[in-house]
Write a protein that holds these residues in place. Structure first.
Motif, PDB file in Angstrom:
ATOM      1  N   ARG A  58      17.433  -5.426  -3.854  1.00 28.39           N
ATOM      2  CA  ARG A  58      16.610  -6.605  -4.168  1.00 28.39           C
ATOM      3  C   ARG A  58      15.892  -6.973  -2.874  1.00 28.39           C
ATOM      4  O   ARG A  58      16.492  -7.538  -1.949  1.00 28.39           O
ATOM      5  CB  ARG A  58      17.464  -7.781  -4.646  1.00 28.39           C
ATOM      6  CG  ARG A  58      18.008  -7.618  -6.043  1.00 28.39           C
ATOM      7  CD  ARG A  58      18.837  -8.810  -6.470  1.00 28.39           C
ATOM      8  NE  ARG A  58      18.015  -9.921  -6.927  1.00 28.39           N
ATOM      9  CZ  ARG A  58      17.731 -10.150  -8.214  1.00 28.39           C
ATOM     10  NH1 ARG A  58      18.190  -9.357  -9.145  1.00 28.39           N
ATOM     11  NH2 ARG A  58      16.992 -11.186  -8.557  1.00 28.39           N
ATOM     12  N   PHE A  59      14.619  -6.631  -2.800  1.00 30.86           N
ATOM     13  CA  PHE A  59      13.876  -6.808  -1.558  1.00 30.86           C
ATOM     14  C   PHE A  59      13.133  -8.137  -1.578  1.00 30.86           C
ATOM     15  O   PHE A  59      12.460  -8.483  -2.548  1.00 30.86           O
ATOM     16  CB  PHE A  59      12.887  -5.653  -1.374  1.00 30.86           C
ATOM     17  CG  PHE A  59      13.551  -4.306  -1.281  1.00 30.86           C
ATOM     18  CD1 PHE A  59      14.187  -3.901  -0.114  1.00 30.86           C
ATOM     19  CD2 PHE A  59      13.565  -3.455  -2.376  1.00 30.86           C
ATOM     20  CE1 PHE A  59      14.811  -2.660  -0.037  1.00 30.86           C
ATOM     21  CE2 PHE A  59      14.182  -2.211  -2.308  1.00 30.86           C
ATOM     22  CZ  PHE A  59      14.818  -1.818  -1.135  1.00 30.86           C
ATOM     23  N   SER A  60      13.249  -8.899  -0.488  1.00 30.23           N
ATOM     24  CA  SER A  60      12.642 -10.218  -0.413  1.00 30.23           C
ATOM     25  C   SER A  60      11.153 -10.152  -0.101  1.00 30.23           C
ATOM     26  O   SER A  60      10.441 -11.148  -0.266  1.00 30.23           O
ATOM     27  CB  SER A  60      13.358 -11.058   0.654  1.00 30.23           C
ATOM     28  OG  SER A  60      13.279 -10.424   1.928  1.00 30.23           O
ATOM     29  N   SER A  61      10.678  -8.992   0.345  1.00 28.60           N
ATOM     30  CA  SER A  61       9.260  -8.818   0.664  1.00 28.60           C
ATOM     31  C   SER A  61       8.965  -7.328   0.776  1.00 28.60           C
ATOM     32  O   SER A  61       9.879  -6.502   0.866  1.00 28.60           O
ATOM     33  CB  SER A  61       8.909  -9.511   1.989  1.00 28.60           C
ATOM     34  OG  SER A  61       9.567  -8.841   3.065  1.00 28.60           O
ATOM     35  N   ILE A  62       7.684  -7.001   0.782  1.00 29.23           N
ATOM     36  CA  ILE A  62       7.308  -5.596   0.993  1.00 29.23           C
ATOM     37  C   ILE A  62       7.667  -5.172   2.414  1.00 29.23           C
ATOM     38  O   ILE A  62       8.064  -4.029   2.652  1.00 29.23           O
ATOM     39  CB  ILE A  62       5.811  -5.399   0.695  1.00 29.23           C
ATOM     40  CG1 ILE A  62       5.583  -5.527  -0.818  1.00 29.23           C
ATOM     41  CG2 ILE A  62       5.317  -4.043   1.195  1.00 29.23           C
ATOM     42  CD1 ILE A  62       4.157  -5.416  -1.266  1.00 29.23           C
ATOM     43  N   ASN A  63       7.587  -6.108   3.359  1.00 24.17           N
ATOM     44  CA  ASN A  63       7.976  -5.777   4.735  1.00 24.17           C
ATOM     45  C   ASN A  63       9.451  -5.379   4.820  1.00 24.17           C
ATOM     46  O   ASN A  63       9.806  -4.435   5.534  1.00 24.17           O
ATOM     47  CB  ASN A  63       7.705  -6.955   5.666  1.00 24.17           C
ATOM     48  CG  ASN A  63       6.222  -7.122   5.972  1.00 24.17           C
ATOM     49  OD1 ASN A  63       5.448  -6.182   5.839  1.00 24.17           O
ATOM     50  ND2 ASN A  63       5.819  -8.323   6.363  1.00 24.17           N
ATOM     51  N   SER A  64      10.320  -6.102   4.098  1.00 27.84           N
ATOM     52  CA  SER A  64      11.746  -5.764   4.143  1.00 27.84           C
ATOM     53  C   SER A  64      11.996  -4.407   3.506  1.00 27.84           C
ATOM     54  O   SER A  64      12.864  -3.646   3.953  1.00 27.84           O
ATOM     55  CB  SER A  64      12.581  -6.856   3.460  1.00 27.84           C
ATOM     56  OG  SER A  64      12.302  -6.927   2.070  1.00 27.84           O
ATOM     57  N   PHE A  65      11.242  -4.077   2.468  1.00 25.09           N
ATOM     58  CA  PHE A  65      11.327  -2.747   1.863  1.00 25.09           C
ATOM     59  C   PHE A  65      10.877  -1.684   2.851  1.00 25.09           C
ATOM     60  O   PHE A  65      11.544  -0.658   3.036  1.00 25.09           O
ATOM     61  CB  PHE A  65      10.463  -2.710   0.597  1.00 25.09           C
ATOM     62  CG  PHE A  65      10.167  -1.330   0.088  1.00 25.09           C
ATOM     63  CD1 PHE A  65      11.166  -0.540  -0.463  1.00 25.09           C
ATOM     64  CD2 PHE A  65       8.877  -0.812   0.156  1.00 25.09           C
ATOM     65  CE1 PHE A  65      10.886   0.746  -0.928  1.00 25.09           C
ATOM     66  CE2 PHE A  65       8.590   0.449  -0.301  1.00 25.09           C
ATOM     67  CZ  PHE A  65       9.605   1.238  -0.850  1.00 25.09           C
ATOM     68  N   LYS A  67      -2.411  -3.753   0.581  1.00 28.60           N
ATOM     69  CA  LYS A  67      -1.798  -2.474   0.967  1.00 28.60           C
ATOM     70  C   LYS A  67      -2.302  -1.994   2.329  1.00 28.60           C
ATOM     71  O   LYS A  67      -1.564  -1.363   3.096  1.00 28.60           O
ATOM     72  CB  LYS A  67      -2.080  -1.421  -0.106  1.00 28.60           C
ATOM     73  CG  LYS A  67      -1.239  -0.155   0.003  1.00 28.60           C
ATOM     74  CD  LYS A  67      -1.441   0.720  -1.222  1.00 28.60           C
ATOM     75  CE  LYS A  67      -0.487   1.906  -1.232  1.00 28.60           C
ATOM     76  NZ  LYS A  67      -0.709   2.848  -0.125  1.00 28.60           N
ATOM     77  N   ASN A  68      -3.559  -2.294   2.641  1.00 28.51           N
ATOM     78  CA  ASN A  68      -4.114  -1.874   3.939  1.00 28.51           C
ATOM     79  C   ASN A  68      -3.425  -2.554   5.111  1.00 28.51           C
ATOM     80  O   ASN A  68      -3.520  -2.084   6.248  1.00 28.51           O
ATOM     81  CB  ASN A  68      -5.618  -2.170   3.993  1.00 28.51           C
ATOM     82  CG  ASN A  68      -6.416  -1.288   3.057  1.00 28.51           C
ATOM     83  OD1 ASN A  68      -5.932  -0.242   2.622  1.00 28.51           O
ATOM     84  ND2 ASN A  68      -7.640  -1.698   2.735  1.00 28.51           N
ATOM     85  N   ASN A  69      -2.742  -3.683   4.846  1.00 30.74           N
ATOM     86  CA  ASN A  69      -2.066  -4.428   5.907  1.00 30.74           C
ATOM     87  C   ASN A  69      -0.573  -4.129   5.968  1.00 30.74           C
ATOM     88  O   ASN A  69       0.183  -4.872   6.590  1.00 30.74           O
ATOM     89  CB  ASN A  69      -2.291  -5.929   5.712  1.00 30.74           C
ATOM     90  CG  ASN A  69      -3.758  -6.309   5.800  1.00 30.74           C
ATOM     91  OD1 ASN A  69      -4.515  -5.703   6.553  1.00 30.74           O
ATOM     92  ND2 ASN A  69      -4.168  -7.300   5.025  1.00 30.74           N
ATOM     93  N   THR A  70      -0.155  -3.053   5.322  1.00 32.52           N
ATOM     94  CA  THR A  70       1.246  -2.628   5.348  1.00 32.52           C
ATOM     95  C   THR A  70       1.333  -1.234   5.969  1.00 32.52           C
ATOM     96  O   THR A  70       0.314  -0.646   6.333  1.00 32.52           O
ATOM     97  CB  THR A  70       1.838  -2.575   3.924  1.00 32.52           C
ATOM     98  OG1 THR A  70       1.224  -1.495   3.199  1.00 32.52           O
ATOM     99  CG2 THR A  70       1.588  -3.887   3.184  1.00 32.52           C
ATOM    100  N   LYS A  71       2.535  -0.722   6.043  1.00 27.09           N
ATOM    101  CA  LYS A  71       2.728   0.640   6.562  1.00 27.09           C
ATOM    102  C   LYS A  71       2.369   1.702   5.537  1.00 27.09           C
ATOM    103  O   LYS A  71       2.387   2.893   5.845  1.00 27.09           O
ATOM    104  CB  LYS A  71       4.181   0.821   7.013  1.00 27.09           C
ATOM    105  CG  LYS A  71       4.586  -0.088   8.160  1.00 27.09           C
ATOM    106  CD  LYS A  71       6.074   0.064   8.490  1.00 27.09           C
ATOM    107  CE  LYS A  71       6.496  -0.915   9.580  1.00 27.09           C
ATOM    108  NZ  LYS A  71       7.950  -0.839   9.869  1.00 27.09           N
ATOM    109  N   GLY A  72       2.087   1.272   4.314  1.00 23.82           N
ATOM    110  CA  GLY A  72       1.639   2.204   3.287  1.00 23.82           C
ATOM    111  C   GLY A  72       2.741   2.922   2.547  1.00 23.82           C
ATOM    112  O   GLY A  72       2.469   3.902   1.831  1.00 23.82           O
TER     113      GLY A  72
END
Length: 255
Positions: A43-50, A84-89
């Motif tokens: 259960r991920f609290s954010s895309i960053n934590s994933f 998506k462009n502001n994440t690690k992809g």
């Protein structure tokens, strides 16, 4: 069954094994948005934590796309999901499940997610509860959006082959051909496999998708077994899923 606490090492091992098995899309967990961060939970609290967890293995994921699930609720802070462009992809897409009373708001949410660069699977829970006109309205809204996929969802595990056939034809005849058509089954009546095979046999020139889970692990009656449907597809359609990594994960982690 385990409060999503698989453990960080086991999460990564399962994802790597699904990749080795050549599973097309790997759903890695549940995007909760307002949840508590825990690296041992799916259960991920954010895309960053994933992505913090996935960064250890993402270079090894070359054959599979990675998705997360969102259970739509109006109060969730969807604005916190980054472009998506502001994440690690690491994250390719999102499976967006929603109840009938929220389908119009969920479609707007799906549009926002697509604008942020994510592939979206539209999943109306308990699809059989929709009146034909309601379902046609949802399909029309979906066609305007043109997402990655639209699903027939048997949330309660109550559908049979005849139900699958009826809904397949209703959706197929009205859904844009560019949108994949999926089936999400639950196994309360032990019909997840039978319904999935029926779905595949009806299929024509449209791209089809099936949701499944290793060992059938899922809420209540569980889901379609990945290892069983992969074996069926290898034998009946000539796919080349590698079953050994799936069986090893079942023996070494799931059991």
């Amino acid at each position: 069954m385990n409060n999503w606490l698989f453990g960080r090492d086991q999460i990564l091992e399962i994802i790597k094994s699904l990749e080795k098995a050549k599973i097309d899309i790997i759903e890695c967990g549940y995007l909760e948005l307002n949840g508590i961060r825990n690296e041992h939970s799916t259960r991920f609290s954010s895309i960053n934590s994933f992505e913090d967890i996935m960064s250890d293995v993402s270079p090894e994921i070359v054959n599979s796309q990675l998705f997360l699930m969102i259970d739509y609720k109006p109060e969730l802070p969807f604005e916190e999901i980054p472009h998506k462009n502001n994440t690690k992809g690491c994250l390719d897409g999102i499976r967006l499940a929603f109840s009938k009373k929220h389908y119009k708001q969920a479609i707007k949410c799906a549009s926002d997610l697509m604008e942020k660069g994510y592939k979206v699977c539209i999943q109306p829970m308990v699809t059989s509860s929709y009146k034909d006109q309601e379902l046609l309205d949802l399909i029309n809204l979906t066609n305007q959006l043109n997402p990655f996929a639209f699903y027939i969802v048997d949330t309660l595990g109550t559908m049979n082959n005849e139900d699958v056939e009826r809904l397949y034809h209703l959706v197929d005849q009205n859904l844009n051909k560019s949108i994949k058509l999926g089936l999400h089954t639950h196994n309360n009546n032990q019909l997840a496999y039978s319904n999935s095979v029926e779905f595949l046999n009806i299929g024509n020139d449209r791209g089809l998708m099936l949701d499944s889970s290793l060992y059938g692990m899922g809420r209540e009656g569980g889901n379609l077994n990945t290892e069983i449907i992969a074996d069926y597809l290898n034998k009946s359609t000539g796919t080349s899923f590698n079953l050994i990594p799936l069986l090893q994960i079942i023996d070494n982690i799931f059991k």
